[in-house]
Design an enzyme around this catalytic site. Structure first.
Site, PDB file in Angstrom:
ATOM      1  N   GLY A 160       0.869  -1.184   0.127  1.00 24.44           N
ATOM      2  CA  GLY A 160      -0.014  -0.042  -0.028  1.00 24.44           C
ATOM      3  C   GLY A 160       0.826   1.229   0.156  1.00 24.44           C
ATOM      4  O   GLY A 160       2.086   1.007   0.697  1.00 24.44           O
ATOM      5  N   GLN A 206       3.226  10.162   0.914  1.00 22.49           N
ATOM      6  CA  GLN A 206       4.458   9.214   1.262  1.00 22.49           C
ATOM      7  C   GLN A 206       5.322   9.198  -0.037  1.00 22.49           C
ATOM      8  O   GLN A 206       6.399   9.056   0.213  1.00 22.49           O
ATOM      9  CB  GLN A 206       4.176   7.699   1.157  1.00 22.49           C
ATOM     10  CG  GLN A 206       3.622   7.444   2.749  1.00 22.49           C
ATOM     11  CD  GLN A 206       3.364   5.676   2.577  1.00 22.49           C
ATOM     12  OE1 GLN A 206       2.597   5.103   2.047  1.00 22.49           O
ATOM     13  NE2 GLN A 206       4.328   5.088   3.327  1.00 22.49           N
ATOM     14  N   CYS A 265       6.094  -0.222   7.274  1.00 26.19           N
ATOM     15  CA  CYS A 265       5.694   0.795   6.492  1.00 26.19           C
ATOM     16  C   CYS A 265       6.800   1.474   5.668  1.00 26.19           C
ATOM     17  O   CYS A 265       8.046   1.490   6.227  1.00 26.19           O
ATOM     18  CB  CYS A 265       5.073   2.150   7.391  1.00 26.19           C
ATOM     19  SG  CYS A 265       4.750   3.665   6.546  1.00 26.19           S
ATOM     20  N   LEU A 266       6.739   1.678   4.216  1.00 24.81           N
ATOM     21  CA  LEU A 266       7.836   2.051   3.321  1.00 24.81           C
ATOM     22  C   LEU A 266       8.103   3.404   3.821  1.00 24.81           C
ATOM     23  O   LEU A 266       9.682   3.629   3.729  1.00 24.81           O
ATOM     24  CB  LEU A 266       7.320   2.440   2.137  1.00 24.81           C
ATOM     25  CG  LEU A 266       6.910   1.078   1.250  1.00 24.81           C
ATOM     26  CD1 LEU A 266       6.493   1.515  -0.038  1.00 24.81           C
ATOM     27  CD2 LEU A 266       8.101  -0.193   1.341  1.00 24.81           C
ATOM     28  N   HIS A 313      -4.185   1.295   7.461  1.00 30.61           N
ATOM     29  CA  HIS A 313      -3.054   1.830   7.573  1.00 30.61           C
ATOM     30  C   HIS A 313      -2.776   2.934   6.648  1.00 30.61           C
ATOM     31  O   HIS A 313      -2.256   4.178   6.887  1.00 30.61           O
ATOM     32  CB  HIS A 313      -2.076   0.792   7.365  1.00 30.61           C
ATOM     33  CG  HIS A 313      -0.466   1.224   7.281  1.00 30.61           C
ATOM     34  ND1 HIS A 313       0.446   0.730   8.209  1.00 30.61           N
ATOM     35  CD2 HIS A 313       0.227   2.063   6.601  1.00 30.61           C
ATOM     36  CE1 HIS A 313       1.749   1.392   8.079  1.00 30.61           C
ATOM     37  NE2 HIS A 313       1.589   2.222   6.837  1.00 30.61           N
ATOM     38  N   GLU A 314      -3.229   2.857   5.501  1.00 23.81           N
ATOM     39  CA  GLU A 314      -3.025   3.969   4.420  1.00 23.81           C
ATOM     40  C   GLU A 314      -3.907   5.046   4.802  1.00 23.81           C
ATOM     41  O   GLU A 314      -3.355   6.239   4.533  1.00 23.81           O
ATOM     42  CB  GLU A 314      -3.486   3.306   2.966  1.00 23.81           C
ATOM     43  CG  GLU A 314      -2.391   2.333   2.518  1.00 23.81           C
ATOM     44  CD  GLU A 314      -1.020   2.261   2.933  1.00 23.81           C
ATOM     45  OE1 GLU A 314      -0.476   3.595   2.650  1.00 23.81           O
ATOM     46  OE2 GLU A 314      -0.377   1.583   3.222  1.00 23.81           O
ATOM     47  N   HIS A 328      -2.563   7.429   7.103  1.00 21.31           N
ATOM     48  CA  HIS A 328      -1.532   8.437   6.391  1.00 21.31           C
ATOM     49  C   HIS A 328      -2.134   9.770   5.814  1.00 21.31           C
ATOM     50  O   HIS A 328      -1.410  10.841   5.918  1.00 21.31           O
ATOM     51  CB  HIS A 328      -0.791   7.658   5.302  1.00 21.31           C
ATOM     52  CG  HIS A 328       0.457   6.912   5.590  1.00 21.31           C
ATOM     53  ND1 HIS A 328       1.398   7.150   6.380  1.00 21.31           N
ATOM     54  CD2 HIS A 328       0.522   5.376   5.395  1.00 21.31           C
ATOM     55  CE1 HIS A 328       2.469   6.210   6.628  1.00 21.31           C
ATOM     56  NE2 HIS A 328       2.063   5.188   5.839  1.00 21.31           N
TER      57      HIS A 328
HETATM   58 ZN    ZN Z   1       2.550   3.278   5.817  1.00 19.60          ZN
END
Ligand code: ZN
Length: 186
Positions: free
Chosen positions: A46, A51, A96-97, A138-139, A142
């Site tokens: 995701g 991000q 998470c990236l 999670h997304e 963000h």
């Molecule tokens: Zn993340």
């Protein structure tokens, strides 16, 4: 297609609430294409627009590399609103990236209902559970300026803080390109 550098923990754009997208544009379509490319190269499932430094209400999900989700379709969520969350709170180790090399258990409700617009800006709604519901939450966080590590408390939080500080300072290595010298949150 392009790989977009990933903004790190505490980048300002990742701590501010994102803006709604007014309508379909070629720029948004290109951003979506680049976000899928970026997520694929970084082995993510995701990715939220902030991000990659764009403060818009948009995230993409692709679970095809996940066992049991091989036949799933890549999903685009524009201006999403989670209208309901229910079911058992389930713990799972998230990553998470934007927070490389950190994995921590987070508890989230197992089921949700979400309204959003798809890549063609058509209104859609979905009721989902299990892993897809987790990735969506999670997304979605963000887009509201929240990291999964914000949910950690006590000793767990204290143990992860030094790594978060390194990521914030641009000193933590990742397997993919991170954005450097970007504006951080206060
Ligand atoms: Zn993340």
């Amino acid at each position: 297609m392009a790989f977009l550098p990933i903004y790190p923990y505490d980048a300002r754009v990742l701590r501010e609430e994102t803006r709604e997208i007014a309508g379909p544009t070629p720029e948004t379509t290109q951003l979506i294409i680049d976000m899928f490319e970026t997520m694929d190269k970084a082995n993510g499932v995701g990715l939220a627009a902030n991000q990659v430094g764009v403060g818009s209400s948009l995230f993409v999900i692709d679970l095809r590399a996940v066992e049991g989700y091989e036949e799933s379709k890549p999903l685009v969520f524009i201006n999403p609103v989670i209208t309901d969350l229910w079911g058992e709170e389930i713990g799972y180790e998230e990553g998470c990236l934007s927070v490389p090399n950190v994995r921590e258990e987070v508890f989230r409700p197992e089921t949700l209902h979400i309204r959003y617009r798809d890549a063609r800006f058509e209104p859609q709604e979905l009721e989902v559970d299990d892993f897809l519901a987790r990735v969506i939450q999670h997304e979605y966080d963000h887009l509201k300026g929240i990291f999964f590590t914000d949910y950690l408390k006590g000793l767990r939080k204290r143990l992860v803080m030094p790594v978060l500080k390194k990521i914030r300072a641009g000193e933590e290595e990742a397997d993919y390109k991170m954005a450097r010298n970007i504006e951080l949150a206060d």
